[in-house]
Motif scaffolding. Structure first.
Motif, PDB file in Angstrom:
ATOM      1  N   THR A  76       0.848  -1.179   0.000  1.00 58.50           N
ATOM      2  CA  THR A  76       0.000   0.000   0.000  1.00 58.50           C
ATOM      3  C   THR A  76       0.885   1.231   0.000  1.00 58.50           C
ATOM      4  OG1 THR A  76      -1.844   1.123   1.136  1.00 58.50           O
ATOM      5  CG2 THR A  76      -0.183   0.091   2.528  1.00 58.50           C
ATOM      6  N   ALA A 110      -3.781  -2.438   4.081  1.00 56.43           N
ATOM      7  CA  ALA A 110      -4.450  -1.200   3.682  1.00 56.43           C
ATOM      8  C   ALA A 110      -4.016  -0.091   4.619  1.00 56.43           C
ATOM      9  CB  ALA A 110      -5.972  -1.369   3.715  1.00 56.43           C
ATOM     10  N   THR A 164       0.787  -1.950  -6.821  1.00 57.86           N
ATOM     11  CA  THR A 164       0.311  -0.665  -6.315  1.00 57.86           C
ATOM     12  C   THR A 164       0.693   0.424  -7.303  1.00 57.86           C
ATOM     13  OG1 THR A 164       0.503  -1.340  -4.001  1.00 57.86           O
ATOM     14  CG2 THR A 164       0.523   1.018  -4.437  1.00 57.86           C
TER      15      THR A 164
END
Length: 462
Positions: A64, A113, A366
Motif C-alpha cells: 500500500t 491497507a 500498487t
C-alpha cells in the motif's frame, strides 16, 4: 475446483516460450501517448545490509502507498507472508525507496491497507493475518514508525482488506474477505484507532479479492468480491449501517477461472463503476462494465502475463483515460515476473497488453506517483524473492484538468465534490477521480478540495 494458494504453482503451457520483455514500449494506435517506464529497480525487504534468503524479510504479498512520515512524499508498506512481518519504505520524492522499519505481524500477513484511523492526521495500517484469522492494527507515530499491532478476530483465512466508511459516520471501517470462512467480515471503526463488534455476510465460493465503490444509485458504498473457487464476481450491496446483502451466485458475474485481485473505477466515462479482475489460471484480466444498479455486463478477457494476481487502475500514459495494470507472478517464462499494462480507449475497451519486467513472483501491485510528475508509477510485491520492484513512469504527464472534474465535462458537480471528500478520507481510491490530485502527489488535500469547491461555484478555468 481445488483452491490454489501460495506455492505449488504449475506454469502455463506457453511459459516455455521465451517472449521479448519490454523496458520501453510504444502503443500502436495513432495519436495515443506511448507507455514508457524506466528499467526496473528492485529494493530489498530490509536494511541495506540484509542478505537475501538469510535475514531480509521475505514473501512480499501485497503493498500500500501513503505518506507515513508527513513529508508530502508517498511511502510504501508491504505485507510479508513468509517472514510474518511488514516492511516500511520511505519515499524520497524522486522515485527512490529507503528501508525504515519492520513491524511484527505474527499472524501471517496477507492483505494490507492504509488510512487515518484515529483522526490525528497520521496514516495508520491494517494487515489481514490469514494464519491466525485476525487483522492487526498498527497506529502510526508520524515518522514512518508504528506502535505494536493490536489484533481483532475475523473469519477463517482473511485475505483482502479494505478501509472505508461503510456507515457514513466519517470514521474508517475495516472489511476483509474470509477465503476459508466463505464470508466477508466487517468491523466498524470507533474513530480512535479501535474497532467494534464483528459483522459477517455469508459469501460462498471462496471470497478472495475485493474493492469498494458505489455500485448502484443509493449513495452507499458496496463491495465487489472475486470468488476464487466459483469463478465469479459477487456484488454485496451496502445497507449504509455496515451490513451488506448478497443475492447469491445467480446475481454474480461470470469470470475466467481462479479470479484474484479486483479494482473498481469508471472505465468508459458513463458515470457507472466498472470492474477489472485478475484471473490467474487463464492469464487474463477480465473487464466488466457496470450497469449502475449493482450488476455488471458480461466479462471481456484480455491476455496479460502469466498468472496475474492483482490489478491497479490508473492513467499510465497520460491521456486522461483509465488504464489497467496487473502483477503477473509467472511473467513470460515462469521464472520472472512482469507488470502488464492494458491501455484504455475510453470506451471500456483496451489495447493488447504490454509487459514490463519485474522480479520473480510479482503478486501485489500498487499504483502511486512516487516522484510527483502526475504519472502513476508501479510497485510490485514479489512473493518469490525478498524485494519489491519499482517501475518509474517516464511517459508524458497528462494535461492538467479542472480540479474536481471527474468526468471531464468541464464542470464540477456536487456528486464529484462528495467523491473528492471520500478520496481525501480514504473511503475511495484516487483512481475514482484523478482530477482531484492537483499537485500530483497521489493524495487529495484540503487545498485541492477548496479548489474543487471554487470550480463548482465559479466554473472550470478556460
Amino acid at each position: 475446483m481445488t483452491r490454489m494458494r501460495r506455492g505449488g504453482r504449475v506454469a502455463p503451457a506457453w511459459a516455455a516460450k521465451v517472449l521479448p520483455l519490454l523496458v520501453l514500449a510504444t502503443v500502436a494506435r495513432g495519436g495515443v501517448p506511448p507507455l514508457s517506464f524506466a528499467p526496473v529497480v528492485n529494493v530489498p525487504l530490509g536494511p541495506p545490509d540484509c542478505t537475501q534468503d538469510v535475514d531480509c524479510s521475505s514473501g512480499a504479498l501485497e503493498s500500500t502507498a501513503a505518506d507515513f512520515n508527513g513529508d508530502g512524499k508517498l511511502d510504501i508498506a508491504t505485507a510479508n507472508s513468509n517472514s510474518f512481518d511488514v516492511t516500511i519504505f520511505l519515499g524520497d520524492g524522486q522515485g527512490g525507496l529507503t528501508y525504515k522499519a519492520t513491524l511484527a505481524a505474527a499472524g501471517g500477513p496477507a492483505g494490507i491497507a492504509s488510512g487515518n484511523l484515529n483522526n490525528d492526521t497520521k496514516i495508520d495500517l491494517v494487515v489481514s493475518e490469514e494464519v491466525d484469522d485476525n487483522i492487526a492494527v498498527f497506529i502510526a507515530n508520524g515518522d514512518g514508525t508504528f506502535a505494536d499491532g493490536v489484533t481483532y478476530p475475523m473469519g477463517p483465512s482473511p485475505e483482502a482488506v479494505v478501509l472505508a466508511d461503510f456507515n457514513g459516520d466519517g470514521k474508517l471501517d475495516v472489511v476483509v474477505t474470509d477465503l476459508f470462512g466463505e464470508s466477508v467480515s466487517l468491523r466498524l471503526g470507533n474513530g480512535d484507532g479501535t474497532f467494534g463488534e464483528l459483522k459477517q455476510t455469508a459469501v460462498p465460493g471462496g471470497p478472495y479479492g475485493m474493492a469498494a465503490a458505489k455500485l448502484n444509485a443509493d449513495d452507499r458504498l458496496d463491495l465487489a468480491v472475486s470468488l476464487y473457487d466459483d469463478g465469479l464476481l459477487a456484488t454485496l450491496i451496502g445497507q449504509g449501517d455496515g451490513t451488506f446483502t448478497y443475492a447469491g451466485t445467480a446475481s454474480a458475474a461470470i469470470l475466467d477461472d481462479a479470479p484474484r485481485g479486483v479494482a473498481l473505477a469508471d472505465l468508459n466515462g458513463d458515470g457507472k463503476i466498472d470492474a477489472a479482475v485478475a484471473t490467474e489460471s487463464f492469464d487474463t484480466v477480465d473487464v466488466l462494465l457496470g450497469n449502475g444498479d449493482g450488476t455488471f455486463q458480461e466479462s471481456v478477457p484480455y491476455i496479460v502475463g502469466g498468472y496475474p494476481e492483482s490489478v491497479a487502475i490508473g492513467d499510465y500514459n497520460g491521456d486522461n483515460i483509465p488504464d489497467i495494470a496487473s502483477a503477473d507472478s509467472f511473467g513470460t517464462d515462469a521464472f520472472d515476473g512482469t507488470a502488464s499494462v492494458l491501455v484504455g480507449k475510453g470506451n471500456g475497451t483496451f489495447d493488447d497488453s504490454q509487459q514490463f519486467q519485474v522480479d520473480a513472483g510479482a503478486f501485489g501491485i500498487t499504483a502511486a506517483d512516487l516522484n510527483g510528475d502526475r504519472l502513476p508509477d508501479l510497485v510490485t510485491a514479489n512473493i518469490d524473492v525478498d524485494n519489491v520492484s519499482v517501475l518509474l513512469n517516464t511517459g508524458t504527464p497528462p494535461t492538467p484538468s479542472c480540479v474536481g472534474d471527474c468526468n471531464g465535462d468541464g464542470m464540477v458537480a456536487i456528486n464529484e465534490l462528495i467523491t473528492g471528500v471520500n478520496i481525501a478520507l480514504g473511503s475511495l481510491p484516487l483512481s475514482n477521480c484523478p482530477a482531484f490530485d492537483q499537485n500530483g502527489n497521489g493524495m487529495v488535500g484540503i487545498n485541492e478540495l477548496i479548489a474543487a469547491v471554487n470550480n463548482a461555484l465559479n466554473g472550470c478555468p478556460a
